[in-house]
Design a protein around this motif. Structure first.
Motif, PDB file in Angstrom:
ATOM      1  N   PRO A  48       5.962   8.630  -6.025  1.00  0.00           N
ATOM      2  CA  PRO A  48       5.245   9.767  -6.625  1.00  0.00           C
ATOM      3  C   PRO A  48       4.144   9.323  -7.592  1.00  0.00           C
ATOM      4  O   PRO A  48       4.330   9.347  -8.798  1.00  0.00           O
ATOM      5  CB  PRO A  48       6.354  10.538  -7.346  1.00  0.00           C
ATOM      6  N   PHE A  49       3.015   8.932  -7.038  1.00  0.00           N
ATOM      7  CA  PHE A  49       1.875   8.556  -7.875  1.00  0.00           C
ATOM      8  C   PHE A  49       1.115   9.811  -8.268  1.00  0.00           C
ATOM      9  O   PHE A  49       0.629  10.545  -7.398  1.00  0.00           O
ATOM     10  CB  PHE A  49       0.933   7.621  -7.117  1.00  0.00           C
ATOM     11  N   PHE A  50       0.974   9.973  -9.552  1.00  0.00           N
ATOM     12  CA  PHE A  50       0.306  11.186 -10.005  1.00  0.00           C
ATOM     13  C   PHE A  50      -1.148  11.244  -9.530  1.00  0.00           C
ATOM     14  O   PHE A  50      -1.679  12.308  -9.233  1.00  0.00           O
ATOM     15  CB  PHE A  50       0.384  11.303 -11.529  1.00  0.00           C
ATOM     16  N   VAL A  51      -1.768  10.067  -9.435  1.00  0.00           N
ATOM     17  CA  VAL A  51      -3.191  10.051  -9.068  1.00  0.00           C
ATOM     18  C   VAL A  51      -3.420  10.545  -7.633  1.00  0.00           C
ATOM     19  O   VAL A  51      -4.524  10.964  -7.285  1.00  0.00           O
ATOM     20  CB  VAL A  51      -3.813   8.647  -9.279  1.00  0.00           C
ATOM     21  N   LEU A  52      -2.367  10.527  -6.816  1.00  0.00           N
ATOM     22  CA  LEU A  52      -2.539  10.986  -5.429  1.00  0.00           C
ATOM     23  C   LEU A  52      -2.156  12.453  -5.240  1.00  0.00           C
ATOM     24  O   LEU A  52      -2.451  13.051  -4.204  1.00  0.00           O
ATOM     25  CB  LEU A  52      -1.698  10.120  -4.474  1.00  0.00           C
ATOM     26  N   THR A 101       0.856  -1.183   0.000  1.00  0.00           N
ATOM     27  CA  THR A 101       0.000   0.000   0.000  1.00  0.00           C
ATOM     28  C   THR A 101       0.890   1.230   0.000  1.00  0.00           C
ATOM     29  O   THR A 101       1.873   1.296   0.738  1.00  0.00           O
ATOM     30  CB  THR A 101      -0.939  -0.007   1.219  1.00  0.00           C
ATOM     31  N   TYR A 102       0.525   2.163  -0.857  1.00  0.00           N
ATOM     32  CA  TYR A 102       1.350   3.350  -1.060  1.00  0.00           C
ATOM     33  C   TYR A 102       0.690   4.616  -0.555  1.00  0.00           C
ATOM     34  O   TYR A 102      -0.532   4.761  -0.592  1.00  0.00           O
ATOM     35  CB  TYR A 102       1.606   3.553  -2.558  1.00  0.00           C
ATOM     36  N   LEU A 103       1.557   5.538  -0.145  1.00  0.00           N
ATOM     37  CA  LEU A 103       1.103   6.905  -0.033  1.00  0.00           C
ATOM     38  C   LEU A 103       2.036   7.764  -0.863  1.00  0.00           C
ATOM     39  O   LEU A 103       3.112   7.319  -1.278  1.00  0.00           O
ATOM     40  CB  LEU A 103       1.023   7.376   1.421  1.00  0.00           C
ATOM     41  N   LEU A 104       1.604   8.966  -1.090  1.00  0.00           N
ATOM     42  CA  LEU A 104       2.368   9.861  -1.942  1.00  0.00           C
ATOM     43  C   LEU A 104       3.656  10.293  -1.243  1.00  0.00           C
ATOM     44  O   LEU A 104       3.645  10.676  -0.075  1.00  0.00           O
ATOM     45  CB  LEU A 104       1.510  11.094  -2.240  1.00  0.00           C
ATOM     46  N   GLY A 105       4.746  10.230  -1.979  1.00  0.00           N
ATOM     47  CA  GLY A 105       6.019  10.658  -1.415  1.00  0.00           C
ATOM     48  C   GLY A 105       7.127  10.349  -2.402  1.00  0.00           C
ATOM     49  O   GLY A 105       6.859   9.875  -3.512  1.00  0.00           O
ATOM     50  N   ILE A 139      -4.619   6.937  -0.308  1.00  0.00           N
ATOM     51  CA  ILE A 139      -3.681   5.818  -0.476  1.00  0.00           C
ATOM     52  C   ILE A 139      -3.926   5.130  -1.817  1.00  0.00           C
ATOM     53  O   ILE A 139      -4.972   5.328  -2.454  1.00  0.00           O
ATOM     54  CB  ILE A 139      -3.847   4.753   0.639  1.00  0.00           C
ATOM     55  N   LEU A 140      -2.956   4.330  -2.200  1.00  0.00           N
ATOM     56  CA  LEU A 140      -3.084   3.520  -3.407  1.00  0.00           C
ATOM     57  C   LEU A 140      -2.692   2.090  -3.017  1.00  0.00           C
ATOM     58  O   LEU A 140      -1.577   1.859  -2.552  1.00  0.00           O
ATOM     59  CB  LEU A 140      -2.169   4.063  -4.505  1.00  0.00           C
ATOM     60  N   ALA A 141      -3.648   1.173  -3.142  1.00  0.00           N
ATOM     61  CA  ALA A 141      -3.397  -0.221  -2.749  1.00  0.00           C
ATOM     62  C   ALA A 141      -3.090  -1.053  -3.983  1.00  0.00           C
ATOM     63  O   ALA A 141      -3.847  -1.036  -4.955  1.00  0.00           O
ATOM     64  CB  ALA A 141      -4.606  -0.777  -2.020  1.00  0.00           C
ATOM     65  N   GLU A 142      -1.971  -1.768  -3.943  1.00  0.00           N
ATOM     66  CA  GLU A 142      -1.631  -2.742  -4.991  1.00  0.00           C
ATOM     67  C   GLU A 142      -2.000  -4.095  -4.406  1.00  0.00           C
ATOM     68  O   GLU A 142      -1.275  -4.661  -3.592  1.00  0.00           O
ATOM     69  CB  GLU A 142      -0.130  -2.672  -5.327  1.00  0.00           C
ATOM     70  N   ILE A 143      -3.159  -4.599  -4.849  1.00  0.00           N
ATOM     71  CA  ILE A 143      -3.799  -5.693  -4.115  1.00  0.00           C
ATOM     72  C   ILE A 143      -3.161  -7.069  -4.345  1.00  0.00           C
ATOM     73  O   ILE A 143      -3.357  -7.959  -3.521  1.00  0.00           O
ATOM     74  CB  ILE A 143      -5.310  -5.759  -4.420  1.00  0.00           C
TER      75      ILE A 143
END
Ligand SMILES: [Zn+2]
Length: 380
Positions: A316-320, A241-245, A328-332
């Motif tokens: 650095p996810f652009f969507v966030l 699971t990601y957060l922006l950074g 958050i962005l989850a890679e399931i």
């Protein structure tokens, strides 16, 4: 789910009586308790059902699923005549059926609309059994969202001309994450009563920048982007699971580059935007949200599907970028891994993931005192 198991301990003498069955020809020994009436009070988050009794009695209760129902056997009890099934239909309890199960037992069956918690309390003066049924929530309490926690944005990644990652057997990320997103939507609506906004509900292309713009314009409280992972290493598997950074490591950077491919923004643009925004992003809250979601997915998939915990990362996810709420962005799972692609193809696995993300959201809200307030449904 927490259930309440309780056995009343009143009728110590009655238990002896039940051991002596009447001889042939003798009148059957009358059970000691009469169930004279059933009353009920449905409301939005709970239903109270009261069984009026002539004496205290013992009972046995059990919760069954598929379909969800509760049955209660009242020992040494009889009903006078028939009690017709009660249709409640308030979204928690569908129907209550009561019948003389055998000479000494009245069986009550509650048909539920879905998973629920319940609690039985024997009360006296007058003697009665009180059954409270709640929507399945946190520990039997209703989770009331405060006015500041009303909207959750679910963002199934990719869509339309952008299929995302594709597995060896042809499974496409865009289809998998949409299905998980829709399952999650149902859970959040049904069990939290929160407002859900989907960035897409069908197979359409939505530019990355628009996704958080939707969330911001609706004043959303949480943003959850759902993706399936991919790697050149076929053996790569697991959940992260990601957060922006700024990227935590090379793999995190590769993941972000792939997930960002639907934007025309260059990587330099992104780094620039990032340094500008990171001070204002709700990073601590995003990290907490990531912690709950990641933990719940791993817990749920670990033993049965050998899920690997790749942890919480930043990239650095652009969507966030630009999200004004915890996001958050989850890679399931890895669609590029043959085993995990096989799992992702199963509805049952996708449901497990949706349930796990839901549980993570719920626990995040629960752990945020300003956002969650225990309900008053029990305090009647
Ligand atoms: Zn993706």
């Amino acid at each position: 789910m927490r259930r309440y198991w309780s056995i009343a301990v009143f009728s110590f003498i009655l238990s002896f009586l039940s051991l002596s069955s009447p001889a042939a020809g003798e009148p059957a020994e009358a059970p000691a308790t009469l169930l004279s009436a059933i009353r009920y009070w449905p409301d939005q988050n709970s239903t109270r059902i009261v069984f009026e009794l002539s004496n205290p009695t013992t009972y046995f209760d059990k919760y069954l699923s598929g379909p969800d129902r509760v049955y209660i056997d009242l020992h040494h009890t009889f009903i006078a005549g028939n009690i017709t099934p009660i249709e409640i239909g308030n979204g928690i309890v569908k129907q209550v059926r009561t019948g003389q199960h055998d000479k000494q037992t009245v069986r009550v069956v509650l048909e539920l609309t879905g998973a629920a918690d319940y609690k039985i309390s024997p009360l006296t003066s007058p003697d009665r059994l009180v059954l409270d049924v709640y929507r399945e929530t946190m520990g039997g309490q209703i989770l009331n969202l405060s006015p500041s926690m009303q909207t959750i944005v679910i963002d199934p990644g990719h869509g339309g001309k952008d299929p995302g990652a594709t597995g060896k057997r042809g499974l496409m990320e865009k289809d998998i994450v949409l299905d998980v997103g829709l399952r999650l939507k149902r859970l959040v609506k049904d069990r939290l009563g929160a407002n859900v906004i989907m960035t897409r509900e069908k197979d359409v292309f939505i530019p990355l920048g628009e996704r958080t713009a939707i969330a911001n314009s609706k004043g959303a409280d949480l943003f959850v982007s759902i993706h399936a992972n991919s790697s050149r290493r076929v053996g790569a598997r697991g959940v992260e699971t990601y957060l922006l950074g700024k990227a935590t490591d090379k793999d995190a950077m590769d993941t972000a580059l792939r997930e960002n491919s639907a934007t025309e923004k260059s990587f330099d643009d992104l780094q620039f935007i990032l340094t500008d925004l990171l001070t204002t992003a709700k990073k601590d809250e995003s990290l907490r949200l990531a912690y709950y979601v990641q933990g719940n997915i791993v817990d749920r998939l670990e033993s049965r599907y050998k899920a690997v915990n790749l942890g919480i990362k930043q990239a650095p996810f652009f969507v966030l970028v630009n999200a004004k709420m915890p996001s958050i962005l989850a890679e399931i799972s890895f669609i590029s891994n043959p085993d995990e692609e096989k799992f992702l193809a199963r509805g049952e696995y996708r449901q497990e993931i949706a349930e796990a993300i839901f549980e993570g959201l719920k626990r995040y809200i629960q752990s945020t005192p300003m956002l969650a307030q225990p309900g008053e449904a029990q305090a009647r």
